[in-house]
Scaffold this active site. Structure first.
Site, PDB file in Angstrom:
ATOM      1  N   ASP A  52      47.357  36.038  26.528  1.00  0.00           N
ATOM      2  CA  ASP A  52      46.945  37.421  26.295  1.00  0.00           C
ATOM      3  C   ASP A  52      46.920  37.633  24.784  1.00  0.00           C
ATOM      4  OD1 ASP A  52      46.685  40.091  25.952  1.00  0.00           O
ATOM      5  OD2 ASP A  52      48.320  40.671  27.281  1.00  0.00           O
ATOM      6  N   ASP A 366      -0.290   8.914 -10.325  1.00  0.00           N
ATOM      7  CA  ASP A 366       0.470  10.154 -10.133  1.00  0.00           C
ATOM      8  C   ASP A 366      -0.335  11.358 -10.617  1.00  0.00           C
ATOM      9  OD1 ASP A 366       3.039  11.989 -10.440  1.00  0.00           O
ATOM     10  OD2 ASP A 366       3.688  10.194  -9.373  1.00  0.00           O
ATOM     11  N   ASP A 367       0.360  12.409 -10.953  1.00  0.00           N
ATOM     12  CA  ASP A 367      -0.210  13.703 -11.322  1.00  0.00           C
ATOM     13  C   ASP A 367      -1.239  13.587 -12.460  1.00  0.00           C
ATOM     14  OD1 ASP A 367      -0.557  16.373 -11.682  1.00  0.00           O
ATOM     15  OD2 ASP A 367       1.537  16.823 -12.163  1.00  0.00           O
ATOM     16  N   ARG A 443       7.151  26.223 -12.755  1.00  0.00           N
ATOM     17  CA  ARG A 443       6.310  25.189 -13.374  1.00  0.00           C
ATOM     18  C   ARG A 443       4.857  25.682 -13.514  1.00  0.00           C
ATOM     19  NH1 ARG A 443       4.770  18.970 -11.720  1.00  0.00           N
ATOM     20  NH2 ARG A 443       5.304  18.066 -13.697  1.00  0.00           N
ATOM     21  N   LYS A 476       1.405  10.085  -2.232  1.00  0.00           N
ATOM     22  CA  LYS A 476       2.677  10.727  -2.600  1.00  0.00           C
ATOM     23  C   LYS A 476       2.445  12.228  -2.510  1.00  0.00           C
ATOM     24  CE  LYS A 476       5.827  11.105  -6.587  1.00  0.00           C
ATOM     25  NZ  LYS A 476       6.037  10.625  -7.962  1.00  0.00           N
ATOM     26  N   TRP A 477       3.169  12.894  -1.607  1.00  0.00           N
ATOM     27  CA  TRP A 477       2.945  14.314  -1.309  1.00  0.00           C
ATOM     28  C   TRP A 477       4.066  15.124  -1.956  1.00  0.00           C
ATOM     29  CZ3 TRP A 477      -0.539  16.428   2.655  1.00  0.00           C
ATOM     30  CH2 TRP A 477      -0.368  17.811   2.881  1.00  0.00           C
ATOM     31  N   ASP A 478       3.734  15.827  -3.030  1.00  0.00           N
ATOM     32  CA  ASP A 478       4.764  16.489  -3.833  1.00  0.00           C
ATOM     33  C   ASP A 478       4.851  17.989  -3.542  1.00  0.00           C
ATOM     34  OD1 ASP A 478       6.753  16.628  -5.769  1.00  0.00           O
ATOM     35  OD2 ASP A 478       5.610  15.497  -7.257  1.00  0.00           O
ATOM     36  N   ASN A 480       6.609  21.081  -5.947  1.00  0.00           N
ATOM     37  CA  ASN A 480       7.404  21.212  -7.164  1.00  0.00           C
ATOM     38  C   ASN A 480       7.948  22.591  -7.511  1.00  0.00           C
ATOM     39  OD1 ASN A 480       7.791  18.596  -8.210  1.00  0.00           O
ATOM     40  ND2 ASN A 480       5.621  18.473  -8.696  1.00  0.00           N
ATOM     41  N   CYS A 526       7.849  14.003  -1.485  1.00  0.00           N
ATOM     42  CA  CYS A 526       8.527  14.188  -2.756  1.00  0.00           C
ATOM     43  C   CYS A 526       8.635  15.680  -2.984  1.00  0.00           C
ATOM     44  CB  CYS A 526       7.667  13.545  -3.856  1.00  0.00           C
ATOM     45  SG  CYS A 526       8.283  13.777  -5.528  1.00  0.00           S
ATOM     46  N   ASP A 548      14.030  12.523  -9.184  1.00  0.00           N
ATOM     47  CA  ASP A 548      13.325  12.352 -10.453  1.00  0.00           C
ATOM     48  C   ASP A 548      14.214  11.672 -11.480  1.00  0.00           C
ATOM     49  OD1 ASP A 548      10.839  13.256  -9.833  1.00  0.00           O
ATOM     50  OD2 ASP A 548      11.093  15.269 -10.650  1.00  0.00           O
TER      51      ASP A 548
HETATM   52  C1  GLA Z   1       7.444  15.674  -9.631  1.00  0.00           C
HETATM   53  C2  GLA Z   1       7.730  14.306  -9.064  1.00  0.00           C
HETATM   54  C3  GLA Z   1       7.491  13.253 -10.116  1.00  0.00           C
HETATM   55  C4  GLA Z   1       6.069  13.346 -10.601  1.00  0.00           C
HETATM   56  C5  GLA Z   1       5.804  14.733 -11.133  1.00  0.00           C
HETATM   57  C6  GLA Z   1       4.342  14.921 -11.466  1.00  0.00           C
HETATM   58  O1  GLA Z   1       8.401  16.046 -10.559  1.00  0.00           O
HETATM   59  O2  GLA Z   1       9.015  14.226  -8.535  1.00  0.00           O
HETATM   60  O3  GLA Z   1       7.759  11.965  -9.592  1.00  0.00           O
HETATM   61  O4  GLA Z   1       5.199  13.039  -9.547  1.00  0.00           O
HETATM   62  O5  GLA Z   1       6.143  15.729 -10.183  1.00  0.00           O
HETATM   63  O6  GLA Z   1       4.071  16.166 -11.953  1.00  0.00           O
END
Ligand code: GLA
Length: 750
Positions: A52, A366-367, A443, A476-478, A480, A526, A548
């Site tokens: 209780d 990359d970018d 960014r 690589k598909w980011d 940010n 990513c 990174d």
């Molecule tokens: C992020 C990713 C990096 C690179 C940059 C490019 O920070 O983690 O590996 O691809 O973007 O702008």
């Protein structure tokens, strides 16, 4: 695997790793009874205490039974309003503004295999690999049902759990908390383990005593986040890496989440896991249903490695999909730290030529290859090649890279939009935003409103148009930045707080469409490194850029931390230059290489600028990695020493091949010490009765590239029984420089 004992009304979910039991009480309440090592049968030797308890109210029908209160019973689905004052897993608001409903047991069904979860990633299984129990709870006034799903996997230490809520009434119901799991433990003698971090500093292990009151790890960022990972473990205080009881929880979701623990007044512990209620509300109209994401529970009595190995096995066999699920991943070079935005066809071709010579298998651009992007101010959304940089277009770079004998990969950030972009000029309403206030930047970019079908279609089309050329082998598909002003133009006010979850559902739909249309492409996710390293992303993309931060010493803790929930084959890990771009550290090439060998190996540096001696060393590392790759990526991984324990100065990883014949043993020491302590490295998981031969040994290398002559090389050629290697171990001798790495390769003697 799943039985129901009619007499005692007990569901028993069991395999050879665990039992999970719950009971229907009074024909209505679903009470949790047991989770732990497998039991022959649950008969209730530890009766639920009937005391209780003052200030713990009785449900209406049991006024005179003062020992029965929802406040003190262990529950499978916890709600508020009827006297359970602990954290609830379900909170609703009805049209009249009240928040009380009453769910009771209605029925159950056992299914072979595992039904898919609509619109959500989840573990999958064939009919002979798993069994699923669905238990239905119904509101006594007919307003809603909750269907709890549990899947037991044959021979695996994991169990999954999710809930589907159905509006069975005539009024809309607002879900303000629709968690996936509620689980009560009878005591609180636990340590609480979670993974915390930040950008470029992901997933360090925090182990603290489970506290009275509520402790929460989670995210409100619209992403599973760098800051806290959707992972939680409760381990007995004596539990270590190789022994002891531990319960692990991993949430298959990429957005805002909450993992809460509560130790309440009588010392029991509740765990509630699900979508973060601070960031969510969902209006469920009559006959609509809401499916929660899935929680994976792992129980192990053989320590934290036992828990991690249960997750690793389940994720490799029942989460990852596609062509690369069970195959080794290509060694890559990524141009990001080599060139950043400053590249052209010629630079890339030089990189490819050098990569081919070294034995690298894939080059990733990359970018910066699209729109007029030469820094991070513009062009996200305009997925059209920049012909000033790449005169031959993407086809040109792809072709020249292929001619060198390499695969070709490409970076995208499809969920984002720059204000300086054709896409924004055409669709200023497509980012997440609110009309009265300025939108926040991250960014210099905004987040597209993926809850909208037209936005989803645009992403699928713009990415698919590029992949359709067949020239791209890897993506690589980011992602940010995180979500702000997360509202959606045109959505009815009562549905606005659904936007963050709808964003994630939109993302999953986009990923499903794209990845299924291009089954030969290897996808790596990513988010500024490992900001969305979660099981849900891995369902679509079988590897993730772990961080990174490419510094080898930082990577020891980032990768070891990540390994609590995820297998090495999911972790992108690259060698970069010294001084390191993130922390400025100088480390020997061998240390950088050995640290990166833990995962999907690669280089993230201008390899064309290396000296001949360095190139020779890199060739040797690549050849070594290729030999060990099946053991590392497809074998069993064990943490022997972690940078989170002891002096925090040492890390040791052990990989055992699938056929248990090969062992790769890595040891790292960050700072050397005076009066060098004698270090014994004890192996684990070997067959004690088998004999193992030390076939290769790589002593530490200092920055000057010479071996420091550690004495253990005399082991090469010697044969030891597994028991001696595990009980007695091997010595690591004097270490006279910082940031050292060693490797031993052992083979089982037939
Ligand atoms: C992020 C990713 C990096 C690179 C940059 C490019 O920070 O983690 O590996 O691809 O973007 O702008």
């Amino acid at each position: 695997m799943i039985t129901f004992d009619e007499k005692n009304q007990v569901f028993h979910l069991k395999n050879d790793r665990y039992s999970y039991c719950f009971q229907i009480e009074r024909g209505k309440y679903l009470l949790h009874r047991y989770f732990g090592r497998p039991l022959h049968e649950f008969r209730g030797s530890a009766e639920r205490p009937a005391l209780d308890r003052s200030f713990s109210p009785q449900p209406g029908a049991y006024e005179n039974e003062r020992t029965f209160s929802l406040d003190v019973v262990p529950q499978e689905l916890s709600t508020n309003g009827h006297g359970d004052f602990r954290i609830p897993s379900l909170e609703v608001v009805l049209e009249d503004g009240t928040t009380v409903i009453e769910l009771g047991y209605e029925g159950y069904e056992v299914k072979k295999g595992k039904p898919a979860l609509e619109g959500l990633p989840a573990l999958y299984a064939k009919d002979d690999e798993a069994e699923t129990l669905e238990v239905t709870l119904a509101d006594t006034k007919g307003r809603m049902k909750a269907i709890l799903s549990y899947t037991v996997f044959a021979g695996d230490g994991v169990l999954t759990r999710s809930v589907r809520f159905v509006n069975t009434g005539k009024e809309a119901i607002r879900l303000e908390n629709a968690s996936s799991l509620s689980l009560d433990f009878p005591d609180h003698d636990f340590d609480r383990l979670s993974l915390y971090g930040g950008h470029a500093a992901e997933r360090s292990l925090e182990r603290i005593r489970l506290m009275r009151g509520v402790q929460v790890t989670g995210s409100t960022r619209g992403a599973s986040s760098h800051q806290q990972s959707p992972f939680l473990a409760l381990a007995r205080p004596e539990t270590g890496e190789l022994s002891g009881d531990v319960y692990g929880f991993s949430f298959i979701y990429s957005g805002s989440f909450r993992m809460a623990t509560e130790v309440e007044q009588f010392g029991t512990t509740r765990v509630v896991i699900g979508l973060n209620p601070d960031d969510f509300a969902w209006t469920l109209k009559p006959s609509e249903s809401f499916q929660t994401p899935e929680v994976v529970l792992a129980y192990a009595h053989d320590g934290l490695n036992g828990m991690s190995q249960a997750f690793h096995k389940a994720y490799r066999n029942h989460l990852l999909r596609g062509k690369y699920q069970h195959s080794v991943r290509p060694i890559l070079v990524n141009n990001w730290e080599a060139t950043y935005f400053d590249f052209d066809d010629e630079k890339l071709d030089n990189l490819a030529a050098c990569a081919a010579d070294l034995g690298i298998e894939l080059m990733v651009l990359d970018d910066g290859w699209f729109g007029h992007r030469s820094d991070d101010n513009s062009s996200l959304g305009d997925w059209k090649v920049n012909r000033e940089k790449l005169k031959g277009g993407l086809e040109g770079v792809a072709e020249s890279t292929h001619k060198r004998g390499l695969k070709f990969g490409l970076w995208f950030e499809p969920e984002m939009i720059s204000v300086d972009s054709d896409l924004y000029r055409a669709h200023p309403d497509w980012p997440l935003h609110v009309s009265d206030y300025p939108t926040s930047f991250g960014r210099h970019q905004l987040v597209l409103d993926l809850s909208r079908k037209d936005v989803q279609d645009y992403i699928v089309k713009s990415v698919s148009d590029i992949l359709a050329s067949g020239a791209i082998d890897y993506v690589k598909w980011d992602f940010n930045r995180h979500l702000t002003e997360a509202f959606s133009e045109g959505r009815a006010p009562e549905h606005q707080r659904e936007t963050k979850h709808r964003f994630i559902l939109g993302l999953y739909s986009v990923l499903e469409r794209i990845t299924q249309s291009f089954p030969d492409v290897l996808f790596e996710s990513c988010s500024g490194g490992g900001g969305r390293f979660d099981a849900a992303m891995l369902y679509y993309m079988p590897q993730t850029w772990t961080s990174d931060d490419t510094d080898a010493i930082c990577r020891l803790s980032i990768q070891t931390g990540t390994s609590y929930a995820f297998p090495p084959i999911t972790m992108g890990a690259h060698v970069s230059v010294t001084p390191n771009h993130q922390v400025g550290r100088m480390t020997p090439m061998q240390t950088r290489a050995f640290a990166a060998m833990m995962g999907c190996y690669g280089y993230e540096m201008d390899i064309t600028r290396m000296s001949d001696a360095e190139k020779q060393q890199v060739k040797e590392h690549i050849a070594l990695y290729k030999r060990l790759r099946p053991t590392i990526q497809l074998g069993t991984y064990t943490r022997l020493l972690t940078p989170f324990a002891g002096t925090k100065n040492e890390t040791a990883w052990m990989f055992t091949s699938e056929d248990e014949k090969e062992v790769a043993l890595f040891y790292f020491k960050a700072l050397s010490e005076p009066a060098t302590p004698i270090r014994r490295l004890r192996l684990a998981g070997l067959d004690p009765d088998a004999q193992y031969k030390v076939v290769e040994y790589y002593p530490a290398q200092s920055l000057a590239h010479d071996s420091d002559g550690a004495g253990s090389s005399k082991l090469v050629g010697q044969v030891f029984y597994g028991d001696e290697l595990m009980q007695e171990g091997i010595n690591i001798e004097k270490i006279s420089s910082d940031f050292t790495a060693y490797l031993w390769v052992l083979e089982k003697v037939e």
